[in-house]
Design a protein around this motif. Structure first.
Motif, PDB file in Angstrom:
ATOM      1  N   VAL A  21     -35.450 -40.738  27.300  1.00 40.54           N
ATOM      2  CA  VAL A  21     -34.788 -39.286  27.461  1.00 40.54           C
ATOM      3  C   VAL A  21     -33.190 -39.608  27.208  1.00 40.54           C
ATOM      4  N   SER A  51     -38.375 -28.237  17.243  1.00 41.81           N
ATOM      5  CA  SER A  51     -38.024 -29.228  18.208  1.00 41.81           C
ATOM      6  C   SER A  51     -37.179 -30.311  17.539  1.00 41.81           C
ATOM      7  N   ASP A  74     -34.512 -28.437  25.121  1.00 39.37           N
ATOM      8  CA  ASP A  74     -35.129 -29.829  25.300  1.00 39.37           C
ATOM      9  C   ASP A  74     -35.890 -30.055  23.835  1.00 39.37           C
ATOM     10  N   TYR A  75     -35.618 -31.230  23.084  1.00 39.33           N
ATOM     11  CA  TYR A  75     -35.954 -31.337  21.865  1.00 39.33           C
ATOM     12  C   TYR A  75     -36.763 -32.906  21.943  1.00 39.33           C
ATOM     13  N   GLY A  76     -38.088 -32.464  21.291  1.00 37.11           N
ATOM     14  CA  GLY A  76     -38.898 -33.876  21.121  1.00 37.11           C
ATOM     15  C   GLY A  76     -38.843 -34.195  19.629  1.00 37.11           C
ATOM     16  N   ASP A  97     -42.684 -41.048  21.347  1.00 35.55           N
ATOM     17  CA  ASP A  97     -42.356 -39.680  21.470  1.00 35.55           C
ATOM     18  C   ASP A  97     -41.333 -39.536  22.452  1.00 35.55           C
ATOM     19  N   ASP A  99     -37.435 -37.808  23.929  1.00 28.45           N
ATOM     20  CA  ASP A  99     -36.891 -36.584  23.960  1.00 28.45           C
ATOM     21  C   ASP A  99     -35.330 -36.632  23.927  1.00 28.45           C
TER      22      ASP A  99
END
Length: 103
Positions: A21, A51, A74-76, A97, A99
């Motif tokens: 993160v 995203s 919040d971007y994945g 994956d 973020d």
């Protein structure tokens, strides 16, 4: 952010991601340092159009420096890795994956 991936014996991929993160300011710069000693192929791709946290279009390949969008959220995104298996043309593929949180 540094991502290290190496193709290992037995069709395995060893991966280390130093920040799962990442907290960023709007319009901040981020540099992806993608390292391998065994020829793993890297690509950063969007999960969905909404995203994608970067100003540059998807995908980002290899080492990349880009800016974060001018929008909180919040971007994945996906880090895709591939290791070739011998001379058959087959490969082992991994999707990670992480973020980015922009505020």
């Amino acid at each position: 952010m540094t991502i290290t991936a190496n193709c290992a014996a037995g069709n395995q991929v060893d991966v280390v991601v130093d920040k799962w993160v990442l907290r960023m300011k709007k319009k901040g710069d981020v540099t992806f340092n993608m390292q391998t000693t065994t020829g793993a192929a890297f690509e950063l791709t969007q999960k969905t159009a909404e995203s994608w946290p970067f100003d540059e279009a998807s995908p980002l390949k290899g080492n990349a420096k880009t800016k974060i969008k001018d929008k909180n959220g919040d971007y994945g995104y996906n880090v895709r890795l591939a290791c070739a298996i011998g001379v058959s043309g087959d490969s082992v593929r991994v999707v990670i994956d992480p973020d980015i949180i922009v505020n």
